[in-house]
Design a protein around this motif. Structure first.
Motif, short mmCIF file in Angstrom:
data_model
loop_
_atom_site.label_atom_id
_atom_site.label_comp_id
_atom_site.label_asym_id
_atom_site.label_seq_id
_atom_site.Cartn_x
_atom_site.Cartn_y
_atom_site.Cartn_z
N UNK A 1 3.15 54.67 14.08
CA UNK A 1 3.97 53.59 14.65
C UNK A 1 5.13 53.25 13.73
N UNK A 2 4.84 53.17 12.42
CA UNK A 2 5.89 52.83 11.46
C UNK A 2 6.90 53.97 11.37
N UNK A 3 6.39 55.20 11.28
CA UNK A 3 7.28 56.37 11.12
C UNK A 3 8.20 56.53 12.33
N UNK A 4 7.67 56.20 13.50
CA UNK A 4 8.49 56.35 14.72
C UNK A 4 9.38 55.15 14.98
N UNK A 5 9.32 54.17 14.08
CA UNK A 5 10.16 52.97 14.22
C UNK A 5 9.78 52.15 15.44
N UNK A 6 8.47 52.20 15.78
CA UNK A 6 8.05 51.53 17.01
C UNK A 6 7.64 50.08 16.82
N UNK A 7 7.69 49.61 15.58
CA UNK A 7 7.28 48.21 15.40
C UNK A 7 8.38 47.43 14.70
N UNK A 8 8.34 46.12 14.91
CA UNK A 8 9.22 45.29 14.11
C UNK A 8 8.43 44.09 13.58
N UNK A 9 8.89 43.60 12.45
CA UNK A 9 8.18 42.50 11.81
C UNK A 9 9.00 41.23 11.96
N UNK A 10 8.32 40.19 12.43
CA UNK A 10 9.02 38.91 12.53
C UNK A 10 8.13 37.89 11.83
N UNK A 11 8.53 37.51 10.63
CA UNK A 11 7.67 36.66 9.78
C UNK A 11 6.39 37.41 9.47
N UNK A 12 5.26 36.79 9.80
CA UNK A 12 3.98 37.46 9.55
C UNK A 12 3.62 38.44 10.67
N UNK A 13 4.32 38.32 11.78
CA UNK A 13 3.88 39.07 12.96
C UNK A 13 4.52 40.44 13.07
N UNK A 14 3.66 41.43 13.32
CA UNK A 14 4.14 42.79 13.56
C UNK A 14 3.99 43.03 15.06
N UNK A 15 5.08 43.35 15.73
CA UNK A 15 4.97 43.56 17.18
C UNK A 15 5.55 44.92 17.57
N UNK A 16 5.03 45.44 18.68
CA UNK A 16 5.55 46.72 19.20
C UNK A 16 6.93 46.47 19.78
N UNK A 17 7.84 47.38 19.51
CA UNK A 17 9.19 47.24 20.07
C UNK A 17 9.18 47.44 21.58
#
Ligand code: GRF
Length: 205
Positions: A189-205
């Motif tokens: 997920x990280x390698x494919x750039x599929x997530x973003x972090x907003x504060x403490x929360x990691x969400x799927x793009x």
């Protein structure tokens, strides 16, 4: 494509799960280097068999959390082209606290796996802590590394039921199986750039 470094101290079964998934071309990263702080760590041989370069940066006598040791790691990482811009660092049973300098240098680029459902049971012997506490469920967590101990934003978790007759060993074994499932998934997920972090929360793009 990002350059992947995996840091280990021992057995290296999570490292192996990640590398095998990379080899099947299921994670778009280049496995640049495996680094161990313990000479002779079993995982080194596994990495070599899988054709991945290994380096030992012995930490004997160097206090955990010290920049003195971590700057040696940075040199090895840079020599292998794992830089903050293009690198991803997976801690996989790496039994050292990282220094704040190291974490700031690779901000948002370091991932760890922990054998409990964080924020419960951080630190060492999490499976034993879970049994002694009497929880009915435990599991594992893949998270970004920040400057605290096991406190960074959570990427994935998996739950394991605790049985009445579980020992630290039997519970660890079932949790480990889940670790091998979710760590490669999270790296992907990280390698494919599929997530973003907003504060403490990691969400799927
Ligand atoms: C795993 O249980 C992991 O969650 C913890 O250390 C152990 C490492 O095992 N951080 P391995 O070296 O990946 O087999």
């Amino acid at each position: 494509m990002k350059n992947l470094a995996i840091l280990i101290s021992g057995r290296g079964s999570n490292m192996e799960a990640i590398l095998r998934t990379v080899k099947k071309k299921k994670i778009p990263v280049h496995p640049a280097v495996v680094i161990s702080n313990k000479p002779g760590a079993a995982g080194l041989k596994i990495a070599q068999k899988l054709g991945v370069k290994t380096v030992t940066v012995d930490s004997s006598g160097l206090k955990g959390g010290s920049w003195e040791y971590d700057k040696k790691l940075v040199s090895v990482l840079e020599e292998n082209n794992v830089a903050p811009k293009n690198g991803l660092i997976c801690l996989a049973g790496f039994m050292r606290i990282m220094s704040p300098e190291f974490i700031r240098h690779y901000k948002g680029r370091i991932i760890n796996i922990h054998p409990a459902i964080l924020p419960a049971f951080p630190g060492l012997h999490s499976q034993r802590q879970a049994i002694e506490y009497g929880v009915k469920y435990s599991g594992c967590t893949v998270h970004f590394v920040d400057e605290g101990v096991d406190t960074g934003p959570i990427i994935l978790q998996s739950i394991v039921k605790v049985k009445d007759d579980d020992t630290e060993e039997s519970l660890s074994k079932r949790i480990l199986k889940q670790e091998h499932e979710i760590y490669p998934k999270a790296v992907r997920l990280v390698a494919e750039g599929k997530i973003k972090t907003s504060g403490r929360k990691v969400v799927l793009r």
